[in-house]
Design a protein around this motif. Structure first.
Motif, short mmCIF file in Angstrom:
data_model
loop_
_atom_site.label_atom_id
_atom_site.label_comp_id
_atom_site.label_asym_id
_atom_site.label_seq_id
_atom_site.Cartn_x
_atom_site.Cartn_y
_atom_site.Cartn_z
N LEU A 1 -6.30 2.57 -10.93
CA LEU A 1 -6.38 1.71 -9.75
C LEU A 1 -7.80 1.33 -9.35
O LEU A 1 -7.98 0.39 -8.58
CB LEU A 1 -5.69 2.39 -8.57
CG LEU A 1 -4.21 2.73 -8.76
CD1 LEU A 1 -3.68 3.54 -7.58
CD2 LEU A 1 -3.37 1.47 -8.94
N SER B 1 -2.14 -0.27 -3.90
CA SER B 1 -3.28 0.48 -3.38
C SER B 1 -2.76 1.83 -2.88
O SER B 1 -1.68 1.89 -2.30
CB SER B 1 -3.97 -0.26 -2.23
OG SER B 1 -4.50 -1.49 -2.66
N TRP C 1 -12.52 1.47 3.49
CA TRP C 1 -11.56 1.21 2.42
C TRP C 1 -10.37 0.41 2.93
O TRP C 1 -9.92 -0.54 2.28
CB TRP C 1 -11.09 2.53 1.82
CG TRP C 1 -10.17 2.40 0.65
CD1 TRP C 1 -10.50 2.22 -0.66
CD2 TRP C 1 -8.72 2.45 0.68
NE1 TRP C 1 -9.37 2.16 -1.45
CE2 TRP C 1 -8.27 2.30 -0.65
CE3 TRP C 1 -7.79 2.62 1.71
CZ2 TRP C 1 -6.92 2.31 -0.98
CZ3 TRP C 1 -6.44 2.62 1.37
CH2 TRP C 1 -6.03 2.48 0.05
N MET D 1 0.85 -1.19 0.00
CA MET D 1 0.00 0.00 0.00
C MET D 1 0.88 1.24 0.00
O MET D 1 1.87 1.31 0.72
CB MET D 1 -0.91 0.02 1.23
CG MET D 1 -1.87 1.21 1.28
SD MET D 1 -2.79 1.26 2.84
CE MET D 1 -3.81 -0.19 2.65
N SER E 1 -1.45 -4.17 -10.31
CA SER E 1 -2.57 -4.82 -9.61
C SER E 1 -2.29 -5.02 -8.13
O SER E 1 -3.20 -5.33 -7.37
CB SER E 1 -2.86 -6.18 -10.27
OG SER E 1 -1.71 -7.02 -10.20
N GLU E 2 -1.04 -4.85 -7.70
CA GLU E 2 -0.68 -5.04 -6.30
C GLU E 2 -0.61 -3.73 -5.53
O GLU E 2 -0.29 -3.72 -4.34
CB GLU E 2 0.69 -5.74 -6.20
CG GLU E 2 0.71 -7.13 -6.82
CD GLU E 2 2.10 -7.75 -6.75
OE1 GLU E 2 2.96 -7.19 -6.03
OE2 GLU E 2 2.33 -8.78 -7.40
N GLN F 1 -9.11 -3.26 1.77
CA GLN F 1 -7.77 -3.56 1.27
C GLN F 1 -7.07 -4.62 2.10
O GLN F 1 -6.24 -5.37 1.59
CB GLN F 1 -6.92 -2.28 1.26
CG GLN F 1 -7.45 -1.18 0.35
CD GLN F 1 -7.66 -1.66 -1.07
OE1 GLN F 1 -6.76 -2.20 -1.70
NE2 GLN F 1 -8.87 -1.48 -1.59
N ASP G 1 -10.98 0.78 -7.41
CA ASP G 1 -11.32 0.77 -5.98
C ASP G 1 -10.09 0.71 -5.09
O ASP G 1 -10.22 0.86 -3.87
CB ASP G 1 -12.24 -0.42 -5.66
CG ASP G 1 -13.62 -0.28 -6.29
OD1 ASP G 1 -13.98 0.86 -6.64
OD2 ASP G 1 -14.30 -1.30 -6.45
N ARG G 2 -8.94 0.48 -5.67
CA ARG G 2 -7.72 0.43 -4.85
C ARG G 2 -7.13 1.82 -4.63
O ARG G 2 -6.02 1.96 -4.10
CB ARG G 2 -6.69 -0.50 -5.51
CG ARG G 2 -7.08 -1.96 -5.41
CD ARG G 2 -6.11 -2.89 -6.11
NE ARG G 2 -6.25 -2.84 -7.56
CZ ARG G 2 -5.36 -2.30 -8.39
NH1 ARG G 2 -4.26 -1.74 -7.92
NH2 ARG G 2 -5.57 -2.30 -9.69
N TYR G 3 -7.87 2.84 -5.01
CA TYR G 3 -7.44 4.23 -4.81
C TYR G 3 -8.53 4.98 -4.05
O TYR G 3 -9.71 4.89 -4.37
CB TYR G 3 -7.22 4.90 -6.17
CG TYR G 3 -6.95 6.39 -6.10
CD1 TYR G 3 -5.68 6.88 -5.78
CD2 TYR G 3 -7.96 7.31 -6.37
CE1 TYR G 3 -5.44 8.25 -5.72
CE2 TYR G 3 -7.72 8.67 -6.33
CZ TYR G 3 -6.45 9.14 -6.01
OH TYR G 3 -6.21 10.49 -5.95
#
Length: 331
Positions: free
Chosen positions: A258, A206, A299, A1, A203-204, A303, A260-262
């Motif tokens: 990103l 966040s 969030w 992250m 993809s890894e 994660q 939803d990873r942002y």
């Protein structure tokens, strides 16, 4: 992250970020242990540097409270009357940084960090630097970091922060550099790019983005009229327009990359806060303490692979440890 903050000409407003981080650590005591990289620009480079060096968000907040009044001493009248020089000396800021970091270099920091600055003089080379001047003499951005592929991690933390925080007209240029916010007011995309360049798959990654707050600005059609504006009309708007547009465009790019990873926390301010108004620190802390950050709580649990239905009614309680094995180390 990855964790980053965006700041230029925000000065004491960086206390918003450190206060929000305090709240996140209250909710997730191991939160900062799971952060692989933190990025910050201008005043945000101070927050990024202190967290990367192992200080707690509370210690960073106290650092602001203790030193802001010393850094911003000349005041508004000096800034308006002495237009030939920077409004403030960086002596107090440098003293505070030396006391905090000593002789540490970026590679000495236990957490990965990225700090942008802008190099005005391509011929200026620090003593002991492995960098060589570019063939084309042109000012250019510089990204200081301590990832494994860095060629500038030998630089001292103090020098890097002073370079990134050298806001034009407020502080003098430092070692041929000025504020990184001149091009990376929002350093999120720079952080993502650097991490990808280090070998981590997109993809890894966040990213949690914490801003120093904003005042939504616009120019109505009634104000704009025909749009045939010159320097007089554009003067009050052009700096905010350039900074806001780059910040928001990078926000869009990160969301697109990103998904939803942002997440970006961007509190709305009730009024304009000057960079050098150290008297506003308590007011800014109150704003940050009262901000609804339940979306960040959800969030982070997402994660970490937790159950979003476990959200407490009070987002400050109880503390939530990460699931066993949740860890990703960036080299």
């Amino acid at each position: 992250m990855a964790l980053y903050g965006d700041f230029i000409v925000k000065g004491q407003r960086a206390i918003i970020q450190s206060t929000i981080l305090c709240r996140l650590v209250q909710m997730f005591p191991n939160f900062l242990d799971e952060i692989d990289l933190i990025a910050g620009t201008s005043a945000g480079s101070i927050v990024a540097g202190t967290i990367a060096a192992g200080l707690t968000p509370e210690e960073t907040t106290q650092l602001w409270l203790k030193t802001a009044g010393k850094i911003f001493t000349e005041g508004f009248i000096h800034r308006m009357t002495d237009i030939k020089h920077a409004a403030y000396s960086n002596d107090e800021l440098r003293a505070m940084l030396l006391q905090t970091f000593g002789e540490k270099t970026l590679k000495d920091l236990p957490i990965k960090v990225l700090i942008p600055s802008f190099k005005l003089d391509p011929d200026f080379v620090m003593m002991g630097s492995s960098n060589t001047p570019p063939k084309t003499k042109r000012w250019h951005p510089e990204f200081f970091h301590n990832l494994h592929h860095s060629n500038n991690s030998h630089n001292s933390v103090v020098d890097v922060i002073l370079r990134s925080a050298a806001a034009p007209t407020y502080f003098p240029a430092y070692q041929g550099f000025v504020d990184g916010g001149t091009f990376a007011n929002n350093p999120a995309l720079a952080a993502v790019t650097a991490v990808c360049a280090s070998g981590v798959e997109l993809s890894e990654i966040s990213v949690l983005s914490i801003s120093t707050g904003n005042n939504p600005r616009s120019i109505s059609q009634d104000q704009l009229g025909t749009g045939d504006w010159g320097l007089y009309e554009w003067g009050p708007h052009i700096i905010d327009l350039l900074l806001d547009s780059t910040t928001q465009s990078i926000d869009w790019q990160c969301r697109s990359l990103l998904g939803d990873r942002y997440l970006r926390l961007d509190p709305i301010l009730e009024r304009d806060y000057s960079l050098d108004d150290a008297t506003a620190l308590d007011e800014l802390m109150t704003l940050a303490k009262g901000m609804d950050i339940s979306i960040a709580h959800k969030w982070i649990i997402d994660q970490w692979g937790g159950d979003p239905q476990d959200l407490p009614i009070d987002p400050l309680h109880p503390p939530v440890p990460p699931p066993e094995g949740w860890n990703c180390s960036i080299q």
